[in-house]
Design an enzyme around this catalytic site. Structure first.
Site, PDB file in Angstrom:
ATOM      1  N   LYS A 193       0.971  -1.185   0.302  1.00 53.43           N
ATOM      2  CA  LYS A 193      -0.202  -0.363   0.319  1.00 53.43           C
ATOM      3  C   LYS A 193       0.788   1.385   0.345  1.00 53.43           C
ATOM      4  CE  LYS A 193      -4.515   0.503   0.879  1.00 53.43           C
ATOM      5  NZ  LYS A 193      -5.715   0.111   0.087  1.00 53.43           N
TER       6      LYS A 193
ATOM      7  N   GLY B  44     -22.275   5.713  -2.036  1.00 56.31           N
ATOM      8  CA  GLY B  44     -21.957   6.396  -2.858  1.00 56.31           C
ATOM      9  C   GLY B  44     -21.282   5.122  -3.505  1.00 56.31           C
TER      10      GLY B  44
ATOM     11  N   GLY C 276     -24.467   4.311   3.792  1.00 55.69           N
ATOM     12  CA  GLY C 276     -23.175   5.019   2.665  1.00 55.69           C
ATOM     13  C   GLY C 276     -23.721   4.441   1.227  1.00 55.69           C
TER      14      GLY C 276
ATOM     15  N   VAL D 187     -19.699   1.727  -4.094  1.00 60.96           N
ATOM     16  CA  VAL D 187     -20.394   0.670  -3.805  1.00 60.96           C
ATOM     17  C   VAL D 187     -21.553   0.410  -3.396  1.00 60.96           C
ATOM     18  CG1 VAL D 187     -19.926  -1.128  -2.475  1.00 60.96           C
ATOM     19  CG2 VAL D 187     -17.733   0.273  -3.488  1.00 60.96           C
TER      20      VAL D 187
END
Ligand code: NAD
Length: 372
Positions: free
Chosen positions: A94, A196, A194, A198
């Site tokens: 990452k 958004g 949520g 997804v």
């Protein structure tokens, strides 16, 4: 994974970086500095045991370098486990860029970052993440081929969110099959937190399946609009744990499974896309088990996006990628079986599955090196 803070940072003022790396066995940490373009970035390679490390590049206005370091260490380890359980020949890595994604982005910054990625010779492959997007990755691509999540127009796989949602959808089916002996989500009462990238894609899939839907987002106008479109019930952000249902789908932020939310938890299943859903991995994993709430471990059920970018690396074929994402169903069923047989929380079962695969392939690699 609070142990980074508990075991290292909060107990010692002067920690050594090698000591930090030893905690979760990180292979390499690269500090990237290019004052000419304002780049301050950290790349963490947790493991290359299964293949090159892959993980997105997060751009965030971290309050301190320590905070950025903790984040990149935690996230890179998570990627190792995610790739291992998904059965991909990828390791975990990452990167984080310290800066405000609204103010500090430039072509020069991402190209400079791309040159650092290139200098690692393929040990780390980057992608978009929180605060970065496909446009940014196209600048990175000008300097290195070790980048995924490029737009469809340039031959990439585009936004991974729909595939993440598709994986969560498959994972939900595995969960209901476990509890109700049917993998249909028709009529199941599901709350999505949520809406958004997804959350919206998941909402559409569940609507088509005939689920009874409850939805919420910080943006109440958006919630109302989507509720109308998908025949769902809009609820307020604070009411999410006041109602009962079959599935709670966290698709916003992490840490929503905590002492507070578990006080009067009214759902039978937790299955959503958010990363790090358990505020304390060990404690809250155990509580969920004691309460007989079925938890689909976050990094297993949200691996659809990673499987998609893995396919991009092979030469993208959407139908093949979808088939592989569907396998999240079988992976979760296997994890539930291990958890049941060993009488352990599902998140621990998936960690064990990941560690077993990493150990097996590391031993094989050592064997071949010794005998070649
Ligand atoms: P996003 O930023 O597009 O959407 C998040 C949504 O959550 C926003 O609409 C925001 O308003 C809402 N939100 C924030 N706090 C909320 C709260 N307290 N209550 C209700 N709504 C709230 O993010 P996304 O790409 O849809 O990802 C959602 C989650 O899934 C994130 O945790 C992300 O890390 C994780 N995830 C995403 C992917 C992917 O492919 N996009 C892959 C793996 C994991």
């Amino acid at each position: 994974m609070s142990y980074f803070e508990d075991e290292i940072f909060s107990k010692k003022d002067n920690f050594g970086l090698f000591e930090v790396m030893n905690v979760a066995k990180h292979e390499q940490i690269v500090y990237c500095c290019d004052p000419s373009v304002g780049l301050k970035a950290i790349i963490a390679i947790h493991s290359t045991a299964l293949g090159p490390s892959l993980g997105g590049c997060r751009m965030w206005n971290y309050e301190s370098e320590k905070e950025a370091l903790i984040d990149v260490l935690r996230l890179s380890k998570g990627m190792t486990y995610k790739a291992a359980v998904a059965g991909l020949n990828l390791g975990g890595g990452k990167s984080v860029i310290i800066g405000d994604p609204k103010k500090d982005k430039s072509e020069a910054l991402f190209r400079s970052f791309g040159r650092f990625v290139e200098s690692l010779g393929g040990r780390y492959i980057t992608a978009e993440d929180v605060g970065t997007n496909t446009n940014d990755m196209e600048y990175v691509r000008m300097e290195t081929k070790h980048v995924t999540g490029i737009s469809r127009a340039l031959g990439g796989s585009g936004d991974p969110s729909p595939m993440t949602a598709y994986g969560v959808f498959q994972g939900m089916k595995a969960c209901v099959e476990e509890l109700y002996n049917t993998n249909s989500l028709k009529g199941k009462k599901i709350t999505i937190q949520g809406l958004g990238q997804v959350g919206q894609a998941l909402l559409e899939l569940l609507y088509k399946e005939g689920a009874e839907l409850y939805i919420t987002d910080l943006d109440s106008n958006l919630t109302e609009r989507l509720a109308q479109k998908y025949n769902a019930k809009a609820i307020s952000v604070n009411d999410i744990f006041k109602i009962e249902g079959d599935i709670y789908a966290p698709c916003a932020l992490g840490g929503t499974i905590n002492d507070n939310s578990l006080k009067n938890f009214g759902y039978k299943i937790v299955a959503g896309s958010a990363n790090n859903q358990l505020e304390d991995e060990i404690k809250h994993g155990n509580i969920l088990k004691e309460m007989n709430i079925l938890y689909a471990p976050d990094y297993v059920i949200n691996a659809g996006g990673l499987i998609n970018v893995w396919n991009e690396l092979q030469g993208y074929n959407k139908a093949k990628a979808m088939k592989e994402v569907e396998n999240i169903y079988n992976i979760l069923k296997n994890i539930f079986k291990i958890a049941k047989n060993e009488n352990i929380p599902t998140n621990l079962a998936s960690n064990r599955l990941a560690e077993k695969r990493i150990e097996l392939l590391s031993n094989l690699r050592r064997f071949y090196l010794k005998n070649s």
